[in-house]
Write a protein that holds these residues in place. Structure first.
Motif, PDB file in Angstrom:
ATOM      1  N   GLY A  67       0.796  -1.429  -0.199  1.00  0.00           N
ATOM      2  CA  GLY A  67      -0.150  -0.469   0.511  1.00  0.00           C
ATOM      3  C   GLY A  67       1.255   1.102  -0.066  1.00  0.00           C
ATOM      4  O   GLY A  67       1.869   1.417  -0.164  1.00  0.00           O
ATOM      5  N   THR A  68       0.132   2.176   0.395  1.00  0.00           N
ATOM      6  CA  THR A  68       0.755   3.577  -0.250  1.00  0.00           C
ATOM      7  C   THR A  68      -0.059   4.639   0.680  1.00  0.00           C
ATOM      8  O   THR A  68      -1.278   4.538   0.832  1.00  0.00           O
ATOM      9  N   LEU A  69       0.385   5.558   2.008  1.00  0.00           N
ATOM     10  CA  LEU A  69      -0.092   6.264   2.462  1.00  0.00           C
ATOM     11  C   LEU A  69       0.972   7.789   2.893  1.00  0.00           C
ATOM     12  O   LEU A  69       1.992   7.563   2.279  1.00  0.00           O
ATOM     13  N   ALA A  70       0.274   8.460   3.324  1.00  0.00           N
ATOM     14  CA  ALA A  70       0.945  10.253   2.316  1.00  0.00           C
ATOM     15  C   ALA A  70      -0.132  11.155   3.611  1.00  0.00           C
ATOM     16  O   ALA A  70      -1.115  10.472   3.821  1.00  0.00           O
ATOM     17  N   SER A  71       0.921  12.621   4.310  1.00  0.00           N
ATOM     18  CA  SER A  71       0.104  13.098   4.847  1.00  0.00           C
ATOM     19  C   SER A  71      -0.172  14.235   4.023  1.00  0.00           C
ATOM     20  O   SER A  71      -0.312  14.242   2.970  1.00  0.00           O
ATOM     21  N   ILE A  96       6.409  -6.517   7.694  1.00  0.00           N
ATOM     22  CA  ILE A  96       6.510  -5.215   6.688  1.00  0.00           C
ATOM     23  C   ILE A  96       7.721  -4.823   6.284  1.00  0.00           C
ATOM     24  O   ILE A  96       7.794  -4.478   7.870  1.00  0.00           O
ATOM     25  N   ILE A  97       7.666  -4.094   5.202  1.00  0.00           N
ATOM     26  CA  ILE A  97       8.994  -2.945   4.914  1.00  0.00           C
ATOM     27  C   ILE A  97       8.880  -1.671   4.741  1.00  0.00           C
ATOM     28  O   ILE A  97       7.784  -1.968   3.984  1.00  0.00           O
ATOM     29  N   PHE A  98       8.760  -0.878   4.913  1.00  0.00           N
ATOM     30  CA  PHE A  98       8.632   0.631   4.619  1.00  0.00           C
ATOM     31  C   PHE A  98       9.159   1.241   3.510  1.00  0.00           C
ATOM     32  O   PHE A  98      11.168   1.024   4.292  1.00  0.00           O
ATOM     33  N   LYS A  99       9.062   2.119   2.665  1.00  0.00           N
ATOM     34  CA  LYS A  99      10.411   2.400   2.090  1.00  0.00           C
ATOM     35  C   LYS A  99       9.726   4.167   2.278  1.00  0.00           C
ATOM     36  O   LYS A  99       8.791   4.144   1.329  1.00  0.00           O
ATOM     37  N   PHE A 100      10.366   5.094   1.352  1.00  0.00           N
ATOM     38  CA  PHE A 100       9.509   6.072   1.684  1.00  0.00           C
ATOM     39  C   PHE A 100      10.065   7.152  -0.130  1.00  0.00           C
ATOM     40  O   PHE A 100      11.292   6.367  -0.211  1.00  0.00           O
ATOM     41  N   ARG A 150       6.740  19.610   3.045  1.00  0.00           N
ATOM     42  CA  ARG A 150       5.537  19.178   2.967  1.00  0.00           C
ATOM     43  C   ARG A 150       5.271  17.651   2.897  1.00  0.00           C
ATOM     44  O   ARG A 150       4.313  17.642   2.617  1.00  0.00           O
ATOM     45  N   GLY A 151       5.460  17.300   4.021  1.00  0.00           N
ATOM     46  CA  GLY A 151       5.782  15.742   4.953  1.00  0.00           C
ATOM     47  C   GLY A 151       5.440  14.739   3.975  1.00  0.00           C
ATOM     48  O   GLY A 151       7.008  14.686   4.000  1.00  0.00           O
ATOM     49  N   PHE A 152       5.327  13.465   3.795  1.00  0.00           N
ATOM     50  CA  PHE A 152       5.991  12.456   3.398  1.00  0.00           C
ATOM     51  C   PHE A 152       4.710  11.528   2.508  1.00  0.00           C
ATOM     52  O   PHE A 152       3.600  11.992   2.374  1.00  0.00           O
ATOM     53  N   LEU A 153       5.214  11.149   1.591  1.00  0.00           N
ATOM     54  CA  LEU A 153       5.242   9.737   1.146  1.00  0.00           C
ATOM     55  C   LEU A 153       5.907   8.633   1.185  1.00  0.00           C
ATOM     56  O   LEU A 153       6.617   8.581   0.769  1.00  0.00           O
ATOM     57  N   VAL A 154       4.803   7.785   2.219  1.00  0.00           N
ATOM     58  CA  VAL A 154       5.506   5.676   1.718  1.00  0.00           C
ATOM     59  C   VAL A 154       4.856   4.923   1.586  1.00  0.00           C
ATOM     60  O   VAL A 154       3.295   4.782   1.753  1.00  0.00           O
ATOM     61  N   SER A 155       5.765   4.013   1.289  1.00  0.00           N
ATOM     62  CA  SER A 155       4.896   3.049   0.285  1.00  0.00           C
ATOM     63  C   SER A 155       5.318   1.228   1.376  1.00  0.00           C
ATOM     64  O   SER A 155       6.597   1.670   2.413  1.00  0.00           O
ATOM     65  N   TYR A 156       4.548   0.207   2.009  1.00  0.00           N
ATOM     66  CA  TYR A 156       5.025  -0.622   2.167  1.00  0.00           C
ATOM     67  C   TYR A 156       5.086  -1.708   1.021  1.00  0.00           C
ATOM     68  O   TYR A 156       3.899  -1.956   0.613  1.00  0.00           O
ATOM     69  N   SER A 157       5.366  -2.984   1.835  1.00  0.00           N
ATOM     70  CA  SER A 157       4.980  -4.607   1.355  1.00  0.00           C
ATOM     71  C   SER A 157       5.181  -5.235   2.246  1.00  0.00           C
ATOM     72  O   SER A 157       6.072  -4.674   3.628  1.00  0.00           O
ATOM     73  N   THR A 158       5.242  -6.685   1.591  1.00  0.00           N
ATOM     74  CA  THR A 158       5.749  -7.569   2.514  1.00  0.00           C
ATOM     75  C   THR A 158       6.612  -7.488   2.771  1.00  0.00           C
ATOM     76  O   THR A 158       7.301  -7.274   1.548  1.00  0.00           O
TER      77      THR A 158
END
Length: 608
Positions: free
Chosen positions: A45-49, A74-78, A141-149
Motif C-alpha cells: 500500500g501507499t500512504l501520505a500526509s 512489513i517493510i517500509f520505503k519512503f 511537505r510531509g511524507f509519502l511512504v509505501s509498504y509491502s510484505t
C-alpha cells in the motif's frame, strides 16, 4: 434525460463510495484528520500526509493500522520525507510501532527536512501502526511512504521514475495505490513510456499491475523516441511527451492478443445484444445499429441500444473458454452522433453456469470500469486477475445520449481449456424506431486521474508474438523471444488454432530496437484468434533526527453458428491485421517487415 441515465449515475456514485471503504478496510484502516492519500492493500500500500506535496497543516494527527499475513513482516520505503524538526521530533514527527493497540512497541521516530534514504525499515511482526503528528510549524511537505510484505525486498515507491534506474533490464515490486496526483506519465503501449514517467503509474496504465493490489514489473530500458502520445487506460490518462534520451517498456507473459472482433474471426451470430436501435432518417434511409456493428476500428455505425432498454447489454460468444485479459472500447466514431458509454460492468460465464459479475479486488463489490469520455477515442481496461470464460457481457451503467459501443477483447487460449458445450437459445433483441437526437446534454462522467487533452493521432495496439514465430525471428524484429520458455499446450479440439505459447515476451507489447540501431520500427499487429498461440526536486542538506529505538438474446441460434473465416472484411483500411493462415516457408525467409505508421483517417460523418 433518457431512461437509464439517472440509474447509471446512481450506481456509479455508490460504487465509488463502497470501493473506497472496501479498499481502506482490507488491511485495517486509518483515523484522524491528518491523513492524506491512502490505499491499504492486502500485501502492499501507499500512504501520505494530508495536503502532500503541499505543506501539511498545524496540529493534525493520523494513525494507520496495517496488517498482513501472519507469516510475513512489513517493510517500509519512503518516496519523500520533509517534516520540520525545529522541536527535535517533539511536536512534528512520523512514528512507527510494532503491533496494533495498547501492547504496541515503538520502532523509531522520524523528522527532518529533505530526507532521502534508500534503506527500507522492517517491522518485527505482521502488524504495524504508523502515526503522523504535526505541531506548529512553518514549512514541510510531509511524507509519502509505501509498504509491502518482507518477501518483496525490492519494493519501490510511487514516486520512482524510469530515469532513476540505469540497468537495461530490471525487476521491481510496485505497491498498491500508485494511481496518485503526485506525478504523471507520457506514452503508451506499444511504443513505450518516456523515461520521466512514474514507473508504477505506467505499470497501471499498461495493465501489468493493479492499483488496488500492486505487483511486480519487469522493465526494459531502450533508446527514446521523438514523440509520446496520450491515451486513456485503466483510469490513467497519459500526457503528450517530447523527445527523450530513453524510454521503458514492460515484459509480460504475452496474453494480450486480439480475440477477433475487429478481424471477423468472431462471427456476426456470436455477437448479441439486449436491444437494437433502428430508424428512418429524414431522407428516408433505414438505419439499423445492430450488435454485429460493435467491432473496434470498423468504419460506420456502432451497436446502440434502444433508449428504454434497462439494463442494456452486449454479449460476445467466443465459442470456447478463453483467458480474457482486457477490453478496448470506443463510442459511435461518427462525428454527427456523439454516443458513447462512460461506465460499464463486465459479466462472464461458461456453458450451463450463471453469469458472474467482475468484482473489485479483494471485495464483493461490482467493479465499475471507466469507459469513454468522447465518441472516438479508444479506451483500454485490463482485467487483473484475468477472466476465464466463453461468454462475455458488457453491461453499460452510464452513457452519453445513447449506449453505443465498438469493442475488441484481448487475451489468449488458457493453458487448460475446457470443452465447449452447446449454448442455450435466446430471444431476438427489441427494436427501436426512434430517430437519434442531436443534443449536447451529457450525464455525469467518472473522474479520470491525470487527465489531459488527447490529440487526433493514430492509436495502435500491437499484440505479442505467438507460437511458431518466436523461434525464427531475426535481428530486425521488434519482438524479443524469451529464453527457457515453458512447455506449451495443444488445443484438445484439434483445430490447430492454438499451440505452445511463448512463455514471456514484451508487453509492448514490443521492445524497441537496440540503441545502436538507426531507427525504430512499429511492432507487428497480430490477430491471436486465427494463429497458434503460442521524487521531487533535489533536497537541501538534511537535518534528519531519529529518537529512541440477464440471459443471452440473439437473432438466430448460437449453437449452430460457425466461426467466420479469417478472410472476413473488417471494413477498415488504416489498421491491418495479419491473416491467421500460417504458410510454411524456409526459416531464412521469415524476416518480418515492419509496417509504418499511417496518419489518422477521420471517421465518416454519415450514418450507415
Amino acid at each position: 434525460m433518457e431512461a437509464g441515465t439517472v440509474r447509471g449515475t446512481r450506481i456509479r456514485k455508490i460504487g465509488i463510495l463502497f470501493c473506497l471503504v472496501a479498499t481502506f478496510s482490507s488491511a485495517s484502516g486509518q483515523k484522524g484528520d491528518g491523513c492524506g492519500h491512502t490505499v491499504l492493500g492486502p500485501g502492499s500500500g501507499t500512504l501520505a500526509s494530508i495536503n502532500y506535496p503541499q505543506t501539511y497543516p498545524n496540529n493534525t494527527v493520523c494513525e494507520w493500522e496495517i496488517r498482513v499475513q501472519p507469516s510475513q513482516r512489513i517493510i517500509f520505503k519512503f518516496g519523500d520525507f520533509d517534516i520540520e524538526d525545529s522541536t527535535s521530533c517533539h511536536m512534528s514527527y512520523l512514528r512507527l510501532y510494532n503491533g496494533i493497540g495498547p501492547s504496541r512497541s515503538e520502532i523509531d521516530k522520524y523528522c527532518g527536512l529533505g530526507i532521502q534514504w534508500e534503506k527500507a525499515i522492517e517491522s518485527e511482526s505482521n502488524e504495524v501502526t504508523v502515526q503522523f503528528m504535526s505541531g506548529i510549524h512553518i514549512s514541510g511537505r510531509g511524507f509519502l511512504v509505501s509498504y509491502s510484505t518482507s518477501n518483496e525486498s525490492d519494493l519501490i515507491t510511487c514516486l520512482d521514475k524510469g530515469s532513476h534506474f540505469s540497468e537495461p533490464e530490471f525487476s521491481k515490486y510496485c505497491p498498491a495505490g500508485c494511481l496518485t496526483p503526485f506525478g504523471d506519465i507520457s506514452g503508451t503501449i506499444p511504443h513505450g513510456y518516456r523515461d520521466s514517467s512514474l514507473l508504477c503509474m505506467a505499470g497501471v496504465h499498461a495493465g501489468v499491475v493493479s492499483n488496488f493490489l500492486g505487483g511486480r514489473i519487469n522493465v526494459v530500458i531502450s533508446k527514446g523516441i521523438p514523440y509520446y502520445e496520450s491515451t486513456l487506460a485503466n483510469n490513467v490518462s497519459s500526457k503528450l511527451g517530447p523527445l527523450s534520451a530513453s524510454l521503458f517498456t514492460f515484459k509480460t507473459n504475452g496474453c494480450y492478443g486480439t480475440l477477433g472482433m475487429e478481424s471477423g474471426i468472431i462471427g456476426d451470430s456470436q455477437i448479441n445484444a439486449s436491444s437494437v436501435l433502428q430508424w428512418h432518417d429524414p431522407s428516408g434511409q433505414f438505419h439499423i445499429w445492430g450488435p454485429e456493428k460493435a467491432r473496434l476500428k470498423k468504419q460506420g455505425s456502432p451497436w446502440a441500444a434502444f433508449h428504454t432498454d434497462e439494463p442494456p447489454w452486449l454479449q460476445i460468444d467466443l465459442k470456447k473458454e478463453k483467458k480474457i485479459t482486457g477490453i478496448i472500447t470506443t463510442g459511435s466514431t461518427l462525428g454527427e452522433y456523439s454516443f458513447y458509454v462512460t461506465a460499464y460492468r463486465i459479466l462472464s460465464r461458461d456453458d450451463g453456469q450463471e453469469w458472474k459479475v467482475y468484482k473489485e479486488a479483494n471485495s464483493d463489490l461490482d467493479k465499475i470500469f471507466q469507459g469513454n469520455s468522447n465518441n472516438d477515442q479508444e479506451v483500454r481496461n485490463n482485467f487483473i486477475p484475468p477472466i476465464l470464460a466463453r461468454y462475455i457481457q458488457i453491461n453499460p451503467v452510464q452513457w452519453h445520449q445513447k449506449a453505443a459501443l465498438k469493442v475488441e477483447l484481448l487475451g489468449c487460449q488458457p493453458v487448460q481449456p475446457s470443452l465447449a458445450r452447446a449454448p442455450s437459445q435466446s430471444l431476438p433483441p427489441r427494436l427501436s424506431t426512434e430517430i437519434p437526437p442531436k443534443f449536447d446534454k451529457t450525464t455525469f462522467t467518472p473522474d479520470v486521474k491525470n487527465n489531459s487533452v488527447t490529440p487526433n493521432v493514430t492509436k495502435e495496439y500491437a499484440q505479442p508474438l505467438v507460437a511458431g514465430v518466436a523461434g525464427t525471428l531475426r535481428q530486425k524484429s521488434t519482438f524479443k523471444p524469451e529464453e527457457d520458455s515453458e512447455p506449451g499446450y495443444s488445443d484438445p479440439d484439434g483445430n490447430g488454432h492454438y499451440d505452445a505459447p511463448v512463455s514471456e515476451i514484451y508487453h509492448a507489447y514490443a521492445e524497441p530496437l537496440p540503441a545502436s540501431s538507426p531507427e525504430y520500427a512499429t511492432p507487428i499487429i497480430m490477430e491471436i484468434s486465427g494463429h497458434p498461440t503460442g521524487t521531487l526536486g533535489s533536497a537541501a542538506a538534511s537535518t534528519f533526527k531519529s529518537v529512541g529505538s440477464t440471459g443471452p438474446s440473439v437473432v438466430g441460434s448460437l449453437s449452430t453458428s460457425l466461426p467466420r473465416t479469417e478472410g472476413a472484411s473488417t471494413g477498415q483500411a488504416e489498421y491491418d491485421t495479419p491473416k491467421g493462415t500460417v504458410v510454411p516457408m524456409p526459416a531464412e525467409e521469415l524476416v518480418y517487415q515492419v509496417p509504418h505508421s499511417v496518419p489518422q483517417i477521420p471517421a465518416t460523418l454519415a450514418a450507415e
